[in-house]
Design a protein around this motif. Structure first.
Motif, PDB file in Angstrom:
ATOM      1  N   ARG A   1       0.779   2.948  12.454  1.00  0.00           N
ATOM      2  CA  ARG A   1       0.358   2.873  13.858  1.00  0.00           C
ATOM      3  C   ARG A   1      -0.648   1.754  14.075  1.00  0.00           C
ATOM      4  O   ARG A   1      -0.575   1.023  15.074  1.00  0.00           O
ATOM      5  CB  ARG A   1      -0.237   4.222  14.283  1.00  0.00           C
ATOM      6  N   GLU A   2      -1.598   1.611  13.143  1.00  0.00           N
ATOM      7  CA  GLU A   2      -2.585   0.536  13.270  1.00  0.00           C
ATOM      8  C   GLU A   2      -1.915  -0.830  13.206  1.00  0.00           C
ATOM      9  O   GLU A   2      -2.265  -1.752  13.959  1.00  0.00           O
ATOM     10  CB  GLU A   2      -3.624   0.669  12.149  1.00  0.00           C
ATOM     11  N   LEU A   3      -0.938  -0.974  12.303  1.00  0.00           N
ATOM     12  CA  LEU A   3      -0.217  -2.246  12.218  1.00  0.00           C
ATOM     13  C   LEU A   3       0.531  -2.535  13.519  1.00  0.00           C
ATOM     14  O   LEU A   3       0.512  -3.666  14.023  1.00  0.00           O
ATOM     15  CB  LEU A   3       0.755  -2.208  11.040  1.00  0.00           C
ATOM     16  N   ARG A   4       1.183  -1.511  14.083  1.00  0.00           N
ATOM     17  CA  ARG A   4       1.895  -1.722  15.350  1.00  0.00           C
ATOM     18  C   ARG A   4       0.926  -2.092  16.465  1.00  0.00           C
ATOM     19  O   ARG A   4       1.231  -2.963  17.296  1.00  0.00           O
ATOM     20  CB  ARG A   4       2.674  -0.456  15.718  1.00  0.00           C
ATOM     21  N   ARG A   5      -0.239  -1.429  16.508  1.00  0.00           N
ATOM     22  CA  ARG A   5      -1.222  -1.767  17.545  1.00  0.00           C
ATOM     23  C   ARG A   5      -1.699  -3.213  17.404  1.00  0.00           C
ATOM     24  O   ARG A   5      -1.809  -3.941  18.399  1.00  0.00           O
ATOM     25  CB  ARG A   5      -2.417  -0.806  17.467  1.00  0.00           C
ATOM     26  N   ARG A   6      -1.971  -3.632  16.182  1.00  0.00           N
ATOM     27  CA  ARG A   6      -2.433  -5.004  15.982  1.00  0.00           C
ATOM     28  C   ARG A   6      -1.351  -6.013  16.335  1.00  0.00           C
ATOM     29  O   ARG A   6      -1.623  -7.053  16.943  1.00  0.00           O
ATOM     30  CB  ARG A   6      -2.878  -5.185  14.529  1.00  0.00           C
ATOM     31  N   ILE A   7      -0.111  -5.706  15.975  1.00  0.00           N
ATOM     32  CA  ILE A   7       0.984  -6.619  16.304  1.00  0.00           C
ATOM     33  C   ILE A   7       1.155  -6.713  17.817  1.00  0.00           C
ATOM     34  O   ILE A   7       1.328  -7.805  18.376  1.00  0.00           O
ATOM     35  CB  ILE A   7       2.285  -6.153  15.618  1.00  0.00           C
ATOM     36  N   ARG A   8       1.096  -5.548  18.511  1.00  0.00           N
ATOM     37  CA  ARG A   8       1.226  -5.577  19.969  1.00  0.00           C
ATOM     38  C   ARG A   8       0.077  -6.345  20.615  1.00  0.00           C
ATOM     39  O   ARG A   8       0.284  -7.103  21.571  1.00  0.00           O
ATOM     40  CB  ARG A   8       1.285  -4.144  20.506  1.00  0.00           C
ATOM     41  N   ALA A   9      -1.146  -6.162  20.090  1.00  0.00           N
ATOM     42  CA  ALA A   9      -2.291  -6.890  20.653  1.00  0.00           C
ATOM     43  C   ALA A   9      -2.138  -8.395  20.453  1.00  0.00           C
ATOM     44  O   ALA A   9      -2.388  -9.189  21.373  1.00  0.00           O
ATOM     45  CB  ALA A   9      -3.589  -6.394  20.011  1.00  0.00           C
TER      46      ALA A   9
ATOM     47  N   ALA B   1      -1.987   9.288   6.188  1.00  0.00           N
ATOM     48  CA  ALA B   1      -2.601   7.959   6.046  1.00  0.00           C
ATOM     49  C   ALA B   1      -1.563   6.858   6.209  1.00  0.00           C
ATOM     50  O   ALA B   1      -1.824   5.821   6.832  1.00  0.00           O
ATOM     51  CB  ALA B   1      -3.283   7.849   4.681  1.00  0.00           C
ATOM     52  N   GLU B   2      -0.362   7.078   5.669  1.00  0.00           N
ATOM     53  CA  GLU B   2       0.700   6.086   5.819  1.00  0.00           C
ATOM     54  C   GLU B   2       1.100   5.927   7.280  1.00  0.00           C
ATOM     55  O   GLU B   2       1.269   4.811   7.775  1.00  0.00           O
ATOM     56  CB  GLU B   2       1.906   6.517   4.984  1.00  0.00           C
ATOM     57  N   ARG B   3       1.231   7.054   7.996  1.00  0.00           N
ATOM     58  CA  ARG B   3       1.564   6.968   9.422  1.00  0.00           C
ATOM     59  C   ARG B   3       0.461   6.275  10.214  1.00  0.00           C
ATOM     60  O   ARG B   3       0.737   5.475  11.118  1.00  0.00           O
ATOM     61  CB  ARG B   3       1.821   8.375   9.975  1.00  0.00           C
ATOM     62  N   GLU B   4      -0.795   6.563   9.868  1.00  0.00           N
ATOM     63  CA  GLU B   4      -1.906   5.921  10.567  1.00  0.00           C
ATOM     64  C   GLU B   4      -1.917   4.413  10.312  1.00  0.00           C
ATOM     65  O   GLU B   4      -2.177   3.615  11.222  1.00  0.00           O
ATOM     66  CB  GLU B   4      -3.227   6.538  10.104  1.00  0.00           C
ATOM     67  N   GLN B   5      -1.619   4.014   9.087  1.00  0.00           N
ATOM     68  CA  GLN B   5      -1.551   2.585   8.790  1.00  0.00           C
ATOM     69  C   GLN B   5      -0.419   1.918   9.566  1.00  0.00           C
ATOM     70  O   GLN B   5      -0.575   0.802  10.074  1.00  0.00           O
ATOM     71  CB  GLN B   5      -1.358   2.374   7.288  1.00  0.00           C
TER      72      GLN B   5
ATOM     73  N   GLU C   1       0.825  -1.208   0.000  1.00  0.00           N
ATOM     74  CA  GLU C   1       0.000   0.000   0.000  1.00  0.00           C
ATOM     75  C   GLU C   1       0.860   1.258   0.000  1.00  0.00           C
ATOM     76  O   GLU C   1       0.543   2.239  -0.690  1.00  0.00           O
ATOM     77  CB  GLU C   1      -0.922  -0.015   1.221  1.00  0.00           C
ATOM     78  N   ILE C   2       1.960   1.224   0.764  1.00  0.00           N
ATOM     79  CA  ILE C   2       2.843   2.397   0.793  1.00  0.00           C
ATOM     80  C   ILE C   2       3.480   2.616  -0.574  1.00  0.00           C
ATOM     81  O   ILE C   2       3.577   3.753  -1.065  1.00  0.00           O
ATOM     82  CB  ILE C   2       3.911   2.219   1.888  1.00  0.00           C
ATOM     83  N   ARG C   3       3.923   1.514  -1.211  1.00  0.00           N
ATOM     84  CA  ARG C   3       4.502   1.657  -2.551  1.00  0.00           C
ATOM     85  C   ARG C   3       3.477   2.201  -3.539  1.00  0.00           C
ATOM     86  O   ARG C   3       3.794   3.065  -4.372  1.00  0.00           O
ATOM     87  CB  ARG C   3       5.039   0.306  -3.026  1.00  0.00           C
TER      88      ARG C   3
END
Length: 275
Positions: free
Chosen positions: A239-247, A233-237, A139-141
């Motif tokens: 952060r969301e990925l980090r939150r999901r990984i931590r959870a 949007a890239e930063r939010e994605q 998505e970032i690419r």
């Protein structure tokens, strides 16, 4: 004499076997024991029903061969009774030992199976994390490619506007020179008229330049807004990925901790029972 088993016997066999299978699927050893007994009795009745009609004892010299009952089902039932008795004694011993060690007779999950399951959960979690990261990178690419495409389009548009501006300025200069050359020798046109016409042309040129500059600035502002929105949007994605990984990691750690505590309690119980 009718050799066909009655419907009542068939129903009784089906009920006993069905209830026995249901009890065998329970975790309690007492229920498993009852399931083994019921299913064994149901199977014994089924074997007995296949022996045909009742007859005399299968002993030579005591009963006529035509009136003898089939001895094979009886022998199989006796063997099954002995096997069922042995299994019953074994399950009773296991239930009694489990009650002494743990205070209940429920069958716990095997520790090695739990370790394998946790290992599979870890591998699955790692695969999910890798998939999420790969999707985020894609998505970032894609966003960066789209951003570069927009920047190139804006650059081409700006260059086209500049070329158009230069062409119009050159055309205005040409018209002004032609008009001056045509009207310089006329009596009705003086230097003041020429100067006024030059000022008008310059004002129009400056006005057009300001309009084009405003359009270019608007394009640049819009482009900066798009870039800012894409980066946010890239930063939010991320952060969301980090939150999901931590959870996911917290859940996995909690499961591993609970499994270790359960294994530790089981080992302590085994040690106390061994003492």
């Amino acid at each position: 004499m009718n050799d066909t088993p009655t419907i009542v016997l068939i129903v009784v066999v089906g009920v006993l076997v069905a209830v026995g299978v249901v009890l065998l699927l329970e975790r309690s050893l007492t229920r498993v024991l009852l399931g083994v007994v019921l299913m064994g009795n149901g199977i014994n009745l089924m074997i007995l029903s296949t022996g045909g009609a009742a007859g005399g004892p299968p002993l030579l010299g005591l009963t006529d061969e035509a009136e003898m009952s089939d001895p094979l089902p009886q022998a199989m039932i006796l063997t099954a009774i002995v096997i069922t008795l042995g299994i019953t004694a074994f399950l009773l011993a296991m239930a009694h030992r489990s009650w002494q060690l743990q205070g209940h007779d429920e069958v716990q999950d095997d520790a090695e199976d739990r370790r394998i399951l946790l290992g599979g959960s870890r591998a699955e979690l790692r695969a999910q994390i890798r998939e999420l990261r790969a999707r985020l990178r894609r998505e970032i690419r894609e966003q960066r490619t789209d951003l570069h495409r927009r920047i190139e389009e804006e650059d081409r548009r700006e260059e086209a506007e500049r070329a158009e501006l230069r062409a119009r300025l050159a055309e205005a200069d040409t018209e002004l020179r032609d008009w001056i050359r045509e009207n310089r020798g006329d009596d009705g046109v003086g230097d003041d008229d020429i100067a006024r016409r030059v000022r008008d042309v310059r004002r129009e040129r400056e006005k057009r330049v300001e309009e084009l500059r405003g359009q270019v600035e608007a394009y640049r502002t819009e482009l900066r807004d798009h870039v800012r929105a894409d980066r946010e949007a890239e930063r939010e994605q991320r952060r969301e990925l980090r939150r999901r990984i931590r959870a996911e990691k917290r859940q996995l750690r909690a499961r591993i901790r609970a499994e270790r505590e359960r294994l530790a309690r089981a080992e302590d119980s085994d040690l106390l029972g061994a003492d």
